[in-house]
Structure formats: structure tokens, C-alpha cells
Design a protein around this motif. Sequence first.
Motif, PDB file in Angstrom:
ATOM      1  N   TRP A 103       0.834  -1.201   0.000  1.00  0.00           N
ATOM      2  CA  TRP A 103       0.000   0.000   0.000  1.00  0.00           C
ATOM      3  C   TRP A 103       0.868   1.251   0.000  1.00  0.00           C
ATOM      4  CZ3 TRP A 103      -4.934   0.882  -1.004  1.00  0.00           C
ATOM      5  CH2 TRP A 103      -5.822  -0.193  -0.957  1.00  0.00           C
ATOM      6  N   ALA A 104       1.928   1.234   0.795  1.00  0.00           N
ATOM      7  CA  ALA A 104       2.832   2.388   0.853  1.00  0.00           C
ATOM      8  C   ALA A 104       3.523   2.595  -0.496  1.00  0.00           C
ATOM      9  CB  ALA A 104       3.858   2.197   1.967  1.00  0.00           C
ATOM     10  N   VAL A 105       3.934   1.515  -1.123  1.00  0.00           N
ATOM     11  CA  VAL A 105       4.613   1.609  -2.426  1.00  0.00           C
ATOM     12  C   VAL A 105       3.659   2.195  -3.467  1.00  0.00           C
ATOM     13  CG1 VAL A 105       5.699   0.288  -4.293  1.00  0.00           C
ATOM     14  CG2 VAL A 105       6.159  -0.323  -1.907  1.00  0.00           C
ATOM     15  N   PHE A 106       2.472   1.630  -3.564  1.00  0.00           N
ATOM     16  CA  PHE A 106       1.514   2.054  -4.583  1.00  0.00           C
ATOM     17  C   PHE A 106       1.088   3.512  -4.381  1.00  0.00           C
ATOM     18  CE2 PHE A 106      -2.939   2.619  -5.890  1.00  0.00           C
ATOM     19  CZ  PHE A 106      -2.796   2.434  -7.251  1.00  0.00           C
ATOM     20  N   CYS A 107       0.658   3.851  -3.188  1.00  0.00           N
ATOM     21  CA  CYS A 107       0.141   5.212  -2.950  1.00  0.00           C
ATOM     22  C   CYS A 107       1.217   6.278  -3.086  1.00  0.00           C
ATOM     23  CB  CYS A 107      -0.521   5.292  -1.569  1.00  0.00           C
ATOM     24  SG  CYS A 107      -2.048   4.344  -1.479  1.00  0.00           S
ATOM     25  N   ASN A 108       2.399   6.000  -2.584  1.00  0.00           N
ATOM     26  CA  ASN A 108       3.450   7.018  -2.647  1.00  0.00           C
ATOM     27  C   ASN A 108       4.066   7.139  -4.035  1.00  0.00           C
ATOM     28  OD1 ASN A 108       3.666   8.372  -0.044  1.00  0.00           O
ATOM     29  ND2 ASN A 108       3.945   6.312   0.724  1.00  0.00           N
ATOM     30  N   ALA A 109       3.853   6.162  -4.908  1.00  0.00           N
ATOM     31  CA  ALA A 109       4.313   6.300  -6.293  1.00  0.00           C
ATOM     32  C   ALA A 109       3.684   7.524  -6.950  1.00  0.00           C
ATOM     33  CB  ALA A 109       3.991   5.039  -7.089  1.00  0.00           C
ATOM     34  N   PHE A 110       2.496   7.891  -6.484  1.00  0.00           N
ATOM     35  CA  PHE A 110       1.812   9.047  -7.061  1.00  0.00           C
ATOM     36  C   PHE A 110       2.515  10.368  -6.730  1.00  0.00           C
ATOM     37  CE2 PHE A 110      -1.431   5.836  -7.455  1.00  0.00           C
ATOM     38  CZ  PHE A 110      -1.897   6.087  -8.743  1.00  0.00           C
ATOM     39  N   ILE A 111       3.487  10.339  -5.840  1.00  0.00           N
ATOM     40  CA  ILE A 111       4.302  11.536  -5.586  1.00  0.00           C
ATOM     41  C   ILE A 111       5.077  11.894  -6.851  1.00  0.00           C
ATOM     42  CG2 ILE A 111       6.280  12.397  -4.248  1.00  0.00           C
ATOM     43  CD1 ILE A 111       5.092  10.851  -1.846  1.00  0.00           C
ATOM     44  N   GLY A 112       5.247  10.905  -7.731  1.00  0.00           N
ATOM     45  CA  GLY A 112       5.884  11.166  -9.028  1.00  0.00           C
ATOM     46  C   GLY A 112       5.164  12.248  -9.809  1.00  0.00           C
ATOM     47  N   PHE A 134       9.619   0.850  -2.060  1.00  0.00           N
ATOM     48  CA  PHE A 134       9.705  -0.607  -1.977  1.00  0.00           C
ATOM     49  C   PHE A 134      10.927  -1.018  -1.150  1.00  0.00           C
ATOM     50  CE2 PHE A 134      10.937  -4.830  -3.458  1.00  0.00           C
ATOM     51  CZ  PHE A 134       9.732  -5.519  -3.311  1.00  0.00           C
ATOM     52  N   LEU A 135      12.064  -0.364  -1.392  1.00  0.00           N
ATOM     53  CA  LEU A 135      13.277  -0.681  -0.624  1.00  0.00           C
ATOM     54  C   LEU A 135      13.082  -0.366   0.860  1.00  0.00           C
ATOM     55  CD1 LEU A 135      16.031   0.642  -3.060  1.00  0.00           C
ATOM     56  CD2 LEU A 135      15.500  -1.744  -2.530  1.00  0.00           C
ATOM     57  N   SER A 136      12.488   0.789   1.146  1.00  0.00           N
ATOM     58  CA  SER A 136      12.296   1.196   2.539  1.00  0.00           C
ATOM     59  C   SER A 136      11.295   0.324   3.273  1.00  0.00           C
ATOM     60  CB  SER A 136      11.805   2.646   2.615  1.00  0.00           C
ATOM     61  OG  SER A 136      12.769   3.525   2.148  1.00  0.00           O
ATOM     62  N   VAL A 137      10.114   0.149   2.674  1.00  0.00           N
ATOM     63  CA  VAL A 137       9.015  -0.493   3.388  1.00  0.00           C
ATOM     64  C   VAL A 137       8.924  -1.992   3.109  1.00  0.00           C
ATOM     65  CG1 VAL A 137       6.544  -0.386   3.893  1.00  0.00           C
ATOM     66  CG2 VAL A 137       7.755   1.692   3.284  1.00  0.00           C
ATOM     67  N   SER A 138       8.959  -2.376   1.847  1.00  0.00           N
ATOM     68  CA  SER A 138       8.734  -3.782   1.501  1.00  0.00           C
ATOM     69  C   SER A 138       9.962  -4.664   1.690  1.00  0.00           C
ATOM     70  CB  SER A 138       8.246  -3.891   0.050  1.00  0.00           C
ATOM     71  OG  SER A 138       7.032  -3.194  -0.107  1.00  0.00           O
ATOM     72  N   VAL A 139      11.143  -4.078   1.705  1.00  0.00           N
ATOM     73  CA  VAL A 139      12.353  -4.878   1.943  1.00  0.00           C
ATOM     74  C   VAL A 139      12.798  -4.705   3.397  1.00  0.00           C
ATOM     75  CG1 VAL A 139      14.763  -5.262   1.290  1.00  0.00           C
ATOM     76  CG2 VAL A 139      13.061  -4.820  -0.490  1.00  0.00           C
ATOM     77  N   VAL A 140      13.254  -3.504   3.749  1.00  0.00           N
ATOM     78  CA  VAL A 140      13.778  -3.272   5.105  1.00  0.00           C
ATOM     79  C   VAL A 140      12.653  -3.365   6.146  1.00  0.00           C
ATOM     80  CG1 VAL A 140      14.917  -1.602   6.615  1.00  0.00           C
ATOM     81  CG2 VAL A 140      15.691  -1.866   4.261  1.00  0.00           C
ATOM     82  N   GLY A 141      11.562  -2.660   5.906  1.00  0.00           N
ATOM     83  CA  GLY A 141      10.453  -2.657   6.862  1.00  0.00           C
ATOM     84  C   GLY A 141       9.861  -4.040   7.062  1.00  0.00           C
ATOM     85  N   TYR A 142       9.641  -4.754   5.976  1.00  0.00           N
ATOM     86  CA  TYR A 142       9.069  -6.094   6.078  1.00  0.00           C
ATOM     87  C   TYR A 142       9.976  -7.012   6.895  1.00  0.00           C
ATOM     88  CZ  TYR A 142       7.489 -10.744   4.830  1.00  0.00           C
ATOM     89  OH  TYR A 142       7.064 -12.044   4.890  1.00  0.00           O
ATOM     90  N   ALA A 143      11.272  -6.998   6.597  1.00  0.00           N
ATOM     91  CA  ALA A 143      12.214  -7.861   7.337  1.00  0.00           C
ATOM     92  C   ALA A 143      12.239  -7.498   8.819  1.00  0.00           C
ATOM     93  CB  ALA A 143      13.614  -7.753   6.728  1.00  0.00           C
ATOM     94  N   LEU A 144      12.280  -6.209   9.115  1.00  0.00           N
ATOM     95  CA  LEU A 144      12.318  -5.751  10.499  1.00  0.00           C
ATOM     96  C   LEU A 144      11.035  -6.116  11.250  1.00  0.00           C
ATOM     97  CD1 LEU A 144      13.670  -4.018  12.749  1.00  0.00           C
ATOM     98  CD2 LEU A 144      12.489  -2.056  11.750  1.00  0.00           C
ATOM     99  N   PHE A 145       9.894  -5.795  10.670  1.00  0.00           N
ATOM    100  CA  PHE A 145       8.625  -6.043  11.356  1.00  0.00           C
ATOM    101  C   PHE A 145       8.278  -7.525  11.432  1.00  0.00           C
ATOM    102  CE2 PHE A 145       8.280  -1.569  11.205  1.00  0.00           C
ATOM    103  CZ  PHE A 145       7.413  -1.228  12.220  1.00  0.00           C
ATOM    104  N   ARG A 146       8.742  -8.294  10.477  1.00  0.00           N
ATOM    105  CA  ARG A 146       8.515  -9.740  10.557  1.00  0.00           C
ATOM    106  C   ARG A 146       9.188 -10.303  11.796  1.00  0.00           C
ATOM    107  NH1 ARG A 146      10.949 -13.348   6.288  1.00  0.00           N
ATOM    108  NH2 ARG A 146      11.082 -15.148   7.610  1.00  0.00           N
TER     109      ARG A 146
END
Length: 161
Positions: A103-112, A134-146
Motif C-alpha cells: 500500500w505504501a509503495v503504490f500510494c506514494n508512487a503518485f508523488i511522481g 519498496f526498498l524502505s518499506v517492503s524490503v527493510v520494513g518487512y524484514a524488520l517487522f517480521r
Amino acid sequence: MEKNRVNTKFLVSTALIAAVYVVMTLAIAPLSFSMIQVRVSEVLMLMAFIDKKYAPGLVLGCFIANCFSPFGLMDIAFGTTCTAAALWGITRHSKTLFGASLWAVFCNAFIGIELYLFGSPLLLSMVTVAIGEFLSVSVVGYALFRQLMKNPMLMERLKIA
């Protein structure tokens, strides 16, 4: 008396998460506000997956951080709206942690679109913002929160109430 304690805990949590978001964003300000945008603070978006009561603090933190953006009022309004939209998706429609991160990746892409208005190519701007997110939330964030979510005592402490 218990209701006041809950309200105080919510207010303190909101202020704390907003402050942490702002500090994390401004600490790497050139990366936080460029075309290739990697906001380490966006990792915190996954706090709303743990408890939706974190969402106001994240929106407030984004708003305050965007007050320092070189893109001015447009970033304050547009960037904060994208964050709020992502949090709406995370808190209302996410069944999995990884799904929440998207959700963060998709919605914030519109900042483009905002970057496009300042002269950057539209599609490239949207893709680079999405990659950074994606790098911030889906890679680093996902690993950390998991890992965090494997600790039941910590998860209980992270609930606002």
C-alpha cells in the motif's frame, strides 16, 4: 480515570511516532526529498499494521517533515495525502504484512506526479519513488517487522490500547 490514561497514552504515542518520523526523514534530507527518494522513516508505516492508532502520528510526522521539503506547499499537501491514503489501505484492507507494505509503495508512487510538475519525467518519477518506497518499506520494513512480530511480549507493548 482509565479513559484519561488511554487518551494520554494515545496522545503521547501520536507525538512520539510523529517526532521519530520527522527526525528519520530530516536526518537524510537529501534522499528524503529527491527524485530517487528513499525515506527510511517510511519503515514506520508498518506500525499501523500492528495498531491502526499509529496512523495519526504517521500522518502528522509526514506533514511536519514535508514542511521542510524543497517542493513547499505542494509536498505538504500532496505527499501527506499519499501517506494518508497508504495508511487507509494498511489499516482497512491489509491481511498480511507484505500486503501492507505494498500500500505504501503504490500510494506514494503518485508523488511522481508532484515531481513531474517540477520538470521530471512522469513515469520515471513514479517508478523511482515506488522503488525507493519498496526498498524502505517492503524490503527493510518487512524484514524488520517480521522479526518484531515474532515477539508476543513486544507486540503487546506496541498496542496503544
